[in-house]
Design an enzyme around this catalytic site. Structure first.
Site, PDB file in Angstrom:
ATOM      1  N   GLN A 155       0.829  -1.214   0.000  1.00 46.67           N
ATOM      2  CA  GLN A 155       0.000   0.000   0.000  1.00 46.67           C
ATOM      3  C   GLN A 155       0.863   1.264   0.000  1.00 46.67           C
ATOM      4  OE1 GLN A 155      -3.146   0.565  -0.465  1.00 46.67           O
ATOM      5  NE2 GLN A 155      -3.761  -1.583  -0.608  1.00 46.67           N
ATOM      6  N   SER A 156       1.991   1.227  -0.681  1.00 47.54           N
ATOM      7  CA  SER A 156       2.905   2.369  -0.721  1.00 47.54           C
ATOM      8  C   SER A 156       2.263   3.606  -1.357  1.00 47.54           C
ATOM      9  CB  SER A 156       4.151   1.984  -1.517  1.00 47.54           C
ATOM     10  OG  SER A 156       4.912   3.135  -1.835  1.00 47.54           O
TER      11      SER A 156
END
Ligand SMILES: *Cc1c(COP(=O)(O)O)cnc(C)c1O
Length: 333
Positions: free
Chosen positions: A71-72
């Site tokens: 989920q960068s």
């Protein structure tokens, strides 16, 4: 500082006061709304990308390669900016058991929408991410492409210039006619995940006389890890430009990182819901919620004197929150 820079963010972002947030933290807090640096590209990373992608274009690149957690926010902002600039984008994303349930949602959904090529890798493979990015770049070069590698979080000397620039922006906001901002702060607080935001802030805070001390709040690892990482980036910045050699004092707080990267405590989830309900400000469970919680603990312990004037950098993170709605099941009406 005369590095090449693109205009990608919607700058300068507002600085706001929220009485409930002051009461929560126990200090006088000015919130720098870097969650408003854009639409889908919003957050702190777009400021770094203004410098990184200017460098990429100067070097003739046609594909950017970077990495991050599944989920960068950095990966997503890079994918968005690359799409806008007509560059291809390749992402190496660490996928663990904990975040597997969020695959396809939040930031990953946006990465795909922007047409990025995604390769999911294990935590073991991610541990050698630097080498992995270099190997992929060599492969692309062999195939005739012109790759530009961006490290995790965009956190190197070039990317961190984005936060030197942000401090310049704040100095101009303070000095503008009719400003009600204080002329400086007792401390600057922000979430810390790869250290570039903290490094640029420490250098910019000194250069533009905004604060003598900054308190990055670790969202994983520990103080020693991040103090070394931030120090290394600041050292590189000084080599890049001698006018950036001085910096504010950096003290990393690691007491608010919760169970692990990407996971908040029940108390932190509760605080995110309470602050949203009462102020309209949306924090996230990966970064900014932990940062707000860390600030509150620093004031409680006296490390930051109660009532201090604090600049809190709200660094974004909304798509990560939208991938974790399940964590809020018990705190919503
Ligand atoms: C990446 C990120 C941070 C941390 O910034 P670093 O420069 O990587 O330390 C903080 N908040 C949000 C929302 C982020 O995406």
């Amino acid at each position: 500082m005369n590095a090449a820079r693109l205009s990608l963010g919607h700058l300068g972002t507002p600085i706001v006061r929220l009485p409930t947030f002051d009461a929560f933290c126990g200090a006088s807090v000015w919130v720098k709304r870097d969650d408003m640096t854009g639409g889908p590209e919003a957050g702190n990373k777009i400021r770094k990308l203004e410098f990184l992608l200017a460098d990429a274009l100067e070097k003739g690149a046609n594909v950017v390669v970077t990495c991050g957690g599944l989920q960068s926010n950095h990966a997503r902002a890079t994918a968005a900016a690359a799409a806008r600039l007509g560059l291809a984008c390749e992402l190496f994303l660490r996928k663990t058991e904990t975040d597997a349930a969020t695959d396809g949602q939040g930031n990953v959904f946006l990465d795909r929408l922007f047409g990025a090529r995604i390769e999911r890798i294990t935590a073991e493979a991610y541990a050698r991410r630097g080498a992995l990015l270099r190997e992929r770049a060599s492969e692309l070069t062999r195939r005739g492409a012109r790759p530009y590698v961006i490290p995790e979080g965009g956190s190197n000397a070039v990317g961190s210039l984005g936060y030197v620039q942000a401090m310049h922006e704040i100095r101009e906001q303070i000095d503008s006619v009719g400003s009600e901002l204080p002329s400086s702060f007792d401390a600057i607080v922000m979430a810390c995940g790869s250290g570039g935001t903290a490094a640029g802030t420490a250098v910019g805070a000194k250069l533009f006389e905004l604060a003598d001390r900054i308190w990055p709040i670790a969202v994983c690892n520990d103080s020693a890890y991040f103090e070394a990482a931030i120090d290394r980036i600041m050292g590189e910045m000084g080599e890049l430009d001698p006018s950036l050699a001085r910096r504010a004092e950096v003290r990393v707080y690691d007491g608010a990182k919760g169970p692990m990267y990407g996971v908040s405590t029940a108390e932190q989830i509760d605080a995110i819901a309470f602050i949203a309900r009462d102020t309209g400000l949306v924090l996230d469970p990966v970064y900014t919620g932990k940062a707000a919680f860390g600030l509150r603990e620093l004031v409680k312990s006296g490390a930051i004197a109660p009532g201090s004037r604090v600049l809190f950098l709200h660094t974004g993170g909304l798509p990560g929150l939208l991938a974790q709605t399940g964590a809020f099941r018990d705190v919503l009406p």
